[in-house]
Design a protein around this motif. Structure first.
Motif, PDB file in Angstrom:
ATOM      1  N   LEU A  47       0.750  -1.237  -0.002  1.00 54.96           N
ATOM      2  CA  LEU A  47       0.062  -0.040   0.033  1.00 54.96           C
ATOM      3  C   LEU A  47       0.976   1.352  -0.022  1.00 54.96           C
ATOM      4  N   ILE A  48       0.589   2.146  -0.914  1.00 55.05           N
ATOM      5  CA  ILE A  48       1.190   3.323  -1.002  1.00 55.05           C
ATOM      6  C   ILE A  48       0.785   4.457  -0.062  1.00 55.05           C
ATOM      7  N   PRO A  49       1.298   4.957   1.024  1.00 51.52           N
ATOM      8  CA  PRO A  49       1.010   5.779   1.969  1.00 51.52           C
ATOM      9  C   PRO A  49       0.299   7.019   1.421  1.00 51.52           C
ATOM     10  N   ALA A  50       1.218   7.624   0.460  1.00 50.17           N
ATOM     11  CA  ALA A  50       1.000   8.934  -0.151  1.00 50.17           C
ATOM     12  C   ALA A  50       0.257   8.953  -1.351  1.00 50.17           C
ATOM     13  N   PHE A  51      -0.759   7.849  -1.484  1.00 48.57           N
ATOM     14  CA  PHE A  51      -1.559   7.752  -2.453  1.00 48.57           C
ATOM     15  C   PHE A  51      -2.314   8.811  -3.030  1.00 48.57           C
ATOM     16  N   PRO A  52      -3.123   9.566  -2.236  1.00 46.12           N
ATOM     17  CA  PRO A  52      -3.695  10.934  -2.757  1.00 46.12           C
ATOM     18  C   PRO A  52      -3.061  12.071  -3.353  1.00 46.12           C
ATOM     19  N   GLU A  53      -1.516  12.076  -2.856  1.00 46.32           N
ATOM     20  CA  GLU A  53      -0.923  12.858  -3.219  1.00 46.32           C
ATOM     21  C   GLU A  53      -0.111  12.617  -4.772  1.00 46.32           C
ATOM     22  N   ILE A  54      -0.007  11.367  -4.682  1.00 50.61           N
ATOM     23  CA  ILE A  54       0.564  10.914  -6.171  1.00 50.61           C
ATOM     24  C   ILE A  54      -0.544  10.820  -7.164  1.00 50.61           C
ATOM     25  N   TYR A  55      -1.420  10.300  -6.761  1.00 57.82           N
ATOM     26  CA  TYR A  55      -2.754   9.866  -7.752  1.00 57.82           C
ATOM     27  C   TYR A  55      -4.136  10.680  -7.316  1.00 57.82           C
ATOM     28  N   LYS A 105       3.189   2.892  -8.660  1.00 52.39           N
ATOM     29  CA  LYS A 105       4.573   3.207  -8.143  1.00 52.39           C
ATOM     30  C   LYS A 105       4.851   4.431  -7.451  1.00 52.39           C
ATOM     31  N   SER A 106       5.673   4.495  -6.322  1.00 52.63           N
ATOM     32  CA  SER A 106       6.314   5.670  -5.617  1.00 52.63           C
ATOM     33  C   SER A 106       7.489   5.261  -5.531  1.00 52.63           C
TER      34      SER A 106
END
Length: 287
Positions: free
Chosen positions: A40-48, A281-282
């Motif tokens: 799980l990408i923690p910064a998902f709202p910022e990246i996508y 991806k992150s």
């Protein structure tokens, strides 16, 4: 003289007519069924931010969001959309039939990302011959041929619109700038520079807005504005709104569901041998 037959009286225990209600037993609490997504990408709202739900609740439509996500994933299989944030230096190459080379490349700092779904837009700003130029791109516009992240970084604010009133040096970048590599697995750097604005008047009342990336604006404001409006922020009331994030943000369950869908779509395309490009991806989490 006729007498009616005596009726037998049946005594019923009073416990059957008791008005006392027995205490109801509470239903057993259900265990949380939320799935924990591997990777799980923690910064998902910022990246996508384009994959998030609309902040307006009455405009959310599950079917519309599902169809748009499918189109967005198909588009990302044809063009590599890198990770970038507000404050990153980005270069966009788009096709233009009116030019001799049929292509146009613009380099600038990302000052704003807005809207969700297929309507997602981002704005780049650069200063050319002492004239500020801003270009707004639709993320999923088919005329975009290439998006490059020349310098991956963040700023103190999620909106850099105030650069329009800042000194030109804060939004001037070389069109021949070389990309700067970001080490995989390291946190995204935050540029804590505070810009200095020009002398007022400004396009907006920046001194009453809660921006952290602007140098002290209250001392630059004119005395007339200081007398008219005291040093009070416009959005001071938000600190008393306990459910502001709940009403305007996306839930964790929705983010996990979207990431699962993106991973499934990616695995299906890889198994079919159509592409080897990665979507989810992150740079910070090395995913």
């Amino acid at each position: 003289m006729f007498r009616p037959a005596a009726r037998e009286v049946v005594k019923i225990p009073t416990r059957f007519f008791s008005c006392k209600s027995e205490p109801t037993r509470a239903a057993p609490a259900k265990k949380s069924t939320r799935k924990e997504l591997a990777g799980l990408i923690p910064a998902f709202p910022e990246i996508y931010p384009d994959f998030l739900q609309s902040p307006v609740w009455n405009r959310r439509n599950a079917l519309k969001e599902e169809l748009e996500r499918q189109d967005m994933l198909e588009r990302r299989m044809n063009i590599d959309i890198p990770e970038f944030y507000v404050g990153s230096i980005v270069a966009v190459t788009s096709s233009d039939r009116n030019l001799g080379s049929k292509e146009h490349r613009f380099v600038g700092i990302c000052i704003r990302r807005e809207k969700e779904g297929l309507l997602h837009q981002f704005t780049l700003r650069n200063t050319i011959e002492n004239i500020g130029v801003e270009v707004m791109y639709d993320m999923y516009n088919p005329t975009i041929k290439k998006i490059e992240t020349l310098k991956l970084e963040k700023r103190l604010d999620s909106d850099l619109t105030y650069l329009v009133d800042a000194l030109p040096e804060y939004s001037t970048f070389d069109f021949h700038m070389e990309p700067q590599a970001h080490p995989a697995g390291t946190p995204i750097p935050v540029n804590e520079v505070k810009v200095k604005l020009k002398n007022p008047p400004w396009t907006r009342r920046w001194e009453i807005l809660s921006y952290r990336g602007i140098e002290d604006t209250w001392t630059q404001a004119t005395p007339w504005f200081k007398r008219k409006l005291h040093k009070t922020l416009v959005n001071d009331y938000e600190k008393y709104d306990l459910i502001a994030n709940y009403r305007t943000g996306s839930t964790k369950e929705q983010e996990v569901f979207v990431q699962e869908q993106m991973q499934k779509f990616e695995k299906e395309r890889h198994a079919a041998g159509l592409t080897r490009r990665r979507i989810l991806k992150s740079a910070a989490s090395h995913k």
